[in-house]
Write a protein that holds these residues in place. Structure first.
Motif, PDB file in Angstrom:
ATOM      1  N   UNK A  82       0.856  -1.192   0.000  1.00  0.00           N
ATOM      2  CA  UNK A  82       0.000   0.000   0.000  1.00  0.00           C
ATOM      3  C   UNK A  82       0.889   1.239   0.000  1.00  0.00           C
ATOM      4  N   UNK A  83       1.185   1.742  -1.198  1.00  0.00           N
ATOM      5  CA  UNK A  83       2.102   2.866  -1.360  1.00  0.00           C
ATOM      6  C   UNK A  83       1.563   3.826  -2.415  1.00  0.00           C
ATOM      7  N   UNK A  84       1.859   5.129  -2.286  1.00  0.00           N
ATOM      8  CA  UNK A  84       1.425   6.091  -3.304  1.00  0.00           C
ATOM      9  C   UNK A  84       2.401   6.233  -4.461  1.00  0.00           C
ATOM     10  N   UNK A  85       3.499   5.462  -4.448  1.00  0.00           N
ATOM     11  CA  UNK A  85       4.564   5.656  -5.437  1.00  0.00           C
ATOM     12  C   UNK A  85       4.056   5.505  -6.861  1.00  0.00           C
ATOM     13  N   UNK A  86       3.420   4.387  -7.162  1.00  0.00           N
ATOM     14  CA  UNK A  86       2.973   4.151  -8.538  1.00  0.00           C
ATOM     15  C   UNK A  86       1.970   5.212  -8.971  1.00  0.00           C
ATOM     16  N   UNK A 130       9.606   2.860 -13.248  1.00  0.00           N
ATOM     17  CA  UNK A 130       9.929   3.729 -14.375  1.00  0.00           C
ATOM     18  C   UNK A 130       9.072   3.446 -15.587  1.00  0.00           C
ATOM     19  N   UNK A 131       8.899   2.179 -15.930  1.00  0.00           N
ATOM     20  CA  UNK A 131       8.147   1.839 -17.139  1.00  0.00           C
ATOM     21  C   UNK A 131       6.651   2.129 -16.951  1.00  0.00           C
ATOM     22  N   UNK A 132       6.166   2.104 -15.726  1.00  0.00           N
ATOM     23  CA  UNK A 132       4.789   2.506 -15.453  1.00  0.00           C
ATOM     24  C   UNK A 132       4.607   3.996 -15.792  1.00  0.00           C
ATOM     25  N   UNK A 133       5.575   4.814 -15.397  1.00  0.00           N
ATOM     26  CA  UNK A 133       5.515   6.240 -15.726  1.00  0.00           C
ATOM     27  C   UNK A 133       5.630   6.491 -17.215  1.00  0.00           C
ATOM     28  N   UNK A 134       6.486   5.713 -17.883  1.00  0.00           N
ATOM     29  CA  UNK A 134       6.648   5.855 -19.326  1.00  0.00           C
ATOM     30  C   UNK A 134       5.357   5.492 -20.053  1.00  0.00           C
ATOM     31  N   UNK A 135       4.743   4.383 -19.665  1.00  0.00           N
ATOM     32  CA  UNK A 135       3.492   3.951 -20.291  1.00  0.00           C
ATOM     33  C   UNK A 135       2.379   4.969 -20.051  1.00  0.00           C
ATOM     34  N   UNK A 136       2.340   5.549 -18.840  1.00  0.00           N
ATOM     35  CA  UNK A 136       1.330   6.568 -18.540  1.00  0.00           C
ATOM     36  C   UNK A 136       1.492   7.769 -19.459  1.00  0.00           C
ATOM     37  N   UNK A 152      -8.395   2.524 -14.178  1.00  0.00           N
ATOM     38  CA  UNK A 152      -8.127   1.205 -14.756  1.00  0.00           C
ATOM     39  C   UNK A 152      -6.653   1.003 -15.013  1.00  0.00           C
ATOM     40  N   UNK A 153      -5.985   2.067 -15.465  1.00  0.00           N
ATOM     41  CA  UNK A 153      -4.540   1.985 -15.667  1.00  0.00           C
ATOM     42  C   UNK A 153      -3.831   1.757 -14.340  1.00  0.00           C
ATOM     43  N   UNK A 154      -4.348   2.365 -13.273  1.00  0.00           N
ATOM     44  CA  UNK A 154      -3.760   2.149 -11.953  1.00  0.00           C
ATOM     45  C   UNK A 154      -3.828   0.690 -11.544  1.00  0.00           C
ATOM     46  N   UNK A 200      -3.273   1.851  -5.735  1.00  0.00           N
ATOM     47  CA  UNK A 200      -3.071   2.744  -6.878  1.00  0.00           C
ATOM     48  C   UNK A 200      -4.345   3.511  -7.198  1.00  0.00           C
ATOM     49  N   UNK A 201      -5.464   2.813  -7.208  1.00  0.00           N
ATOM     50  CA  UNK A 201      -6.741   3.466  -7.513  1.00  0.00           C
ATOM     51  C   UNK A 201      -7.086   4.499  -6.440  1.00  0.00           C
ATOM     52  N   UNK A 202      -6.937   4.140  -5.180  1.00  0.00           N
ATOM     53  CA  UNK A 202      -7.271   5.056  -4.093  1.00  0.00           C
ATOM     54  C   UNK A 202      -6.410   6.311  -4.135  1.00  0.00           C
ATOM     55  N   UNK A 203      -5.098   6.124  -4.344  1.00  0.00           N
ATOM     56  CA  UNK A 203      -4.214   7.299  -4.382  1.00  0.00           C
ATOM     57  C   UNK A 203      -4.440   8.142  -5.629  1.00  0.00           C
ATOM     58  N   UNK A 204      -4.784   7.516  -6.738  1.00  0.00           N
ATOM     59  CA  UNK A 204      -5.112   8.292  -7.939  1.00  0.00           C
ATOM     60  C   UNK A 204      -6.379   9.106  -7.716  1.00  0.00           C
TER      61      UNK A 204
END
Length: 229
Positions: A82-86, A130-136, A152-154, A200-204
């Motif tokens: 449970x982290x806000x990083x992603x 890193x690749x999550x940020x690139x894909x976003x 959904x992406x989260x 990820x969904x909650x933090x987004x």
């Protein structure tokens, strides 16, 4: 030209270095692998600056975002998945571009692991976030306009992070990526994978709107990251 460099360095060269390092080297060599990943991850972004006057401001913004992501990881240290990083990396990718997202994700893992502990897992974390940020960044047009797609992406990012990290789990165990062991690792990590996705969904939901507005204002007011698509 720039997109080709980004794809080659961040989606081809870095994974080859990480997997090759895991297969060929043991023990402390992961430090050099992490160093290589950190250096390569910033090359596309630095190339895109093209000696613009705003370069120093852009680097300062990225430093603040990396620090925010690192602090977020510290605050929730007691909850492994449970982290806000992603979520923060996704926000950076969507609003500032995929190259910025890759840098924030990669360096968040490296910097925060000076507290959590560096190890052979560090390069895999650097690449995964890193690749999550690139894909976003590559999907920013859709993700910025449609909140349900962003959430959904989260979810997909949480699953993808677990899939990529379990490659390290299997490789580091015996130096072989056996399908049976990989499947077992995925099943064992399933509760944490679900936690990744949900967090990820909650933090987004909490952070995308306020941080996105601030990043938009920075871009418009100071002309930052205008070359990032």
């Amino acid at each position: 030209m720039r997109k080709g460099i980004t794809i080659f360095l961040e989606l081809i060269l870095i994974p080859l270095i990480i997997i090759g390092g895991a297969l060929l080297f043991r023990e402390k060599y992961y430090v050099w692998i992490a160093f290589c990943v950190a250096v390569i991850s910033v090359v596309p972004l630095l190339y895109s600056f093209e000696r613009r006057d705003s370069t120093a401001k852009e680097l300062m913004v990225l430093a603040v975002l990396i620090a925010l992501s690192v602090v977020g990881r510290f605050v929730f240290f007691a909850l492994p998945g449970f982290k806000p990083v992603a979520a923060l990396v996704i926000i950076v990718g969507v609003w500032l571009g995929g190259e910025a997202g890759f840098v924030v994700g990669s360096l968040t893992a490296l910097v925060s692991n000076f507290y959590f502990g560096q190890g052979p897992w560090t390069p895999f974390q650097m690449f995964s976030w890193g690749v999550i940020g690139l894909a976003a960044g590559m999907l920013s047009g859709m993700l910025k306009k449609h909140r349900l797609l962003l959430y959904g992406f989260g979810i997909l990012a949480g699953v993808a992070f677990s899939l990529m990290m379990d490659i390290w789990t299997v490789l580091w165990a015996d130096g072989q990526l056996l399908p049976s062991k990989y499947k077992a690792a995925l099943l064992a990590a399933l509760p944490v994978t679900v936690e990744y996705a949900v967090s990820n969904v909650l933090f987004l939901m909490l952070l995308a709107e306020p941080i996105g507005r601030k990043l938009d204002r920075l871009k418009k007011r100071d002309g930052l990251f205008l070359s990032q698509k």
